[in-house]
Design an enzyme around this catalytic site. Structure first.
Site, short mmCIF file in Angstrom:
data_model
loop_
_atom_site.label_atom_id
_atom_site.label_comp_id
_atom_site.label_asym_id
_atom_site.label_seq_id
_atom_site.Cartn_x
_atom_site.Cartn_y
_atom_site.Cartn_z
CG PHE A 108 -1.90 1.05 1.33
CD1 PHE A 108 -3.13 0.90 0.70
CD2 PHE A 108 -1.64 2.23 2.01
CE1 PHE A 108 -4.08 1.91 0.76
CE2 PHE A 108 -2.59 3.24 2.07
CZ PHE A 108 -3.81 3.08 1.45
CG ASP A 132 0.16 -2.19 7.11
OD1 ASP A 132 -0.97 -2.55 7.49
OD2 ASP A 132 0.39 -1.07 6.61
NE ARG A 147 -9.85 -2.75 -2.55
CZ ARG A 147 -9.36 -2.21 -1.44
NH1 ARG A 147 -8.19 -2.55 -1.00
NH2 ARG A 147 -10.06 -1.31 -0.77
CE1 TYR A 194 -9.07 2.84 6.91
CE2 TYR A 194 -8.14 4.00 8.79
CZ TYR A 194 -8.04 3.56 7.49
OH TYR A 194 -6.90 3.82 6.76
CE LYS A 195 -7.85 -0.06 5.05
NZ LYS A 195 -6.43 -0.14 4.73
#
Ligand SMILES: *Cc1c(COP(=O)(O)O)cnc(C)c1O
Length: 415
Positions: A144, A213, A389, A238-239
């Site tokens: 990312f 990560d 996705r 928050y995922k």
């Protein structure tokens, strides 16, 4: 056609047998098929009332007293201890605060500092150890972007060279110059799950430190930080943890490394005596050492409330993982049945051991296709240049959602 009916029928059976199905009621959802929980998790229904209490009573009425009386001051460690079991960590090793980006910076610089302390005169770090000079950072070349940008800056600051390599190339790239390795547990684009135990062991065999990560794995699959001897880890909330937009991230520092964790952001909140107001910095012991400044209380306490979902009967990381694999398997089957051969290509590994909780499909017109899918009530997302996705959050996504998403996708791809 019998195939669509049979998959729909199968979805209904799977939903009826799903022991996590009832947890969906804990979330605010509507008719939209929401497959973007890997970007922003849905809202747990009880969170607004808790946030309202924090704002109106704790802030509005108790004001400054809330730092003590409402437990604001200790919230970063308290909430860290609630995330800890979800990533396989014993208490006292996780602290919540700041963004993932900031925590990547803290963890990576601290990792390099430890490696340079172990070694000879490397970079700008310490010179106390007897080991080799360690002046290289390996970073996941498919990372990312934020992790890559921060690794580049961390490398410059610590006098290291930065070598981007794919996770598969890491074992061959490790050497006695390697100080630290920054890896993503699950690839945000393809959904590929990397081999955390094996890669961690390889990094350790080279005498280096690893930073994982966990943004796309925590809350979706078992991580096993303690079991696998991970040094440092970071992740967002928050995922798959549904903490809300911009909810603070977390930092894991393995217990035995905590006394050596030398934060590049030593704020007053991580001082041994924060209210001593001393001119010289002295770090606190324990996970608190990962703190920086005043915590973002509103977001932090919204996250704390959101984590209550994990205390529900039957909810566990193992149950979530089992359902996640069943959901992604079923999605791939439905796509195979409904979408003409060759129209999309899955870039997500078929092997369970290599799959996170999302499916990524490649097609040339992915941007346009996702726009039309969203108009038709199936929300996934698009990652440039050509990836569709779909994230599957087992706490609130069911098999009928999966079947519908594949059916609408096939209709959309047909034009
Ligand atoms: C989502 C994500 C981030 C986000 O970082 P922020 O600082 O919260 O914006 C970082 N790394 C990875 C791998 C991610 O998936």
């Amino acid at each position: 056609m019998s195939e669509p009916m049979s998959l729909l029928g199968e979805a209904e059976k799977l939903d009826a047998a799903d022991r996590l199905a009832a947890v969906r009621e804990r979330f605010v959802l509507d008719d939209v098929t929401y497959l973007d929980g890997n970007s922003l998790g849905a809202l747990p229904a009880h969170v607004p009332a808790r946030v309202e209490d924090v704002v109106r009573r704790q802030w509005g009425e108790l004001r400054i007293r809330s730092w003590e009386e409402s437990g604001w001051w200790t919230a970063p460690e308290r909430i860290g201890d609630r995330i800890a079991p979800l990533v396989g960590a014993a208490a006292g090793q996780v602290v919540v605060g700041d963004s993932t980006s900031v925590n990547v910076f803290k963890a990576l610089v601290a990792a390099v500092r430890m490696a340079q302390e172990d070694g000879g005169t490397g970079g700008t770090g310490g010179t106390s150890g007897a080991g080799p000079v360690r002046d290289e950072i390996l970073v996941d070349a498919t990372t990312f972007p934020t992790d890559g940008y921060i690794a580049e800056s961390a490398a410059r600051m610590t006098g290291c060279a930065l070598r981007p390599v794919t996770p598969a190339e890491v074992p061959g790239a490790l050497g006695d110059r390697t100080a630290a390795v920054l890896l993503n547990h699950v690839d945000y684009r393809t959904g590929r799950l990397h081999d955390l135990p094996a890669l961690t062991a390889a990094v350790h065999a080279a005498g280096a430190y690893v930073v994982w990560d966990l943004c796309h794995s925590a809350g979706a699959l078992p991580v096993g930080l303690d079991e696998h001897g991970v040094d440092l880890a970071v992740g967002c909330t928050y995922k798959y943890l549904n903490g809300g937009p911009g909810s603070p991230a977390y930092l894991y520092v393995r217990r035995d490394l905590q006394p050596r964790f030398d934060s590049p952001l030593p704020g007053w909140n991580s001082h041994a005596e924060p209210f001593g107001m001393r001119p010289a910095y002295a770090p606190a012991s324990g996970a608190v050492r990962g703190r920086v400044g005043t915590p973002d209380i509103l977001s932090l306490l919204a996250l704390e409330a959101a984590l209550d979902v994990w205390d529900e009967e039957g909810v566990s990381v193992a149950a979530v993982r089992a359902k996640s694999l069943a959901l992604t398997d079923f999605f791939l089957r439905c796509v195979g049945a409904y979408v003409p051969d060759g129209r999309v290509e899955s870039v997500t590994p078929a092997a369970h051991a290599e799959r996170g909780s999302q499916v990524a499909l490649r097609c040339d017109d992915a941007g346009e296709v996702m726009k039309r899918l969203i108009e038709r009530g199936v929300v996934g997302d698009y990652r440039a240049p050509d990836v569709l996705r779909f994230g599957f959050t087992p706490l609130y996504v069911g098999f009928a959602d999966v079947e519908r998403a594949a059916r609408v996708l096939a209709r959309t791809l047909a034009g």
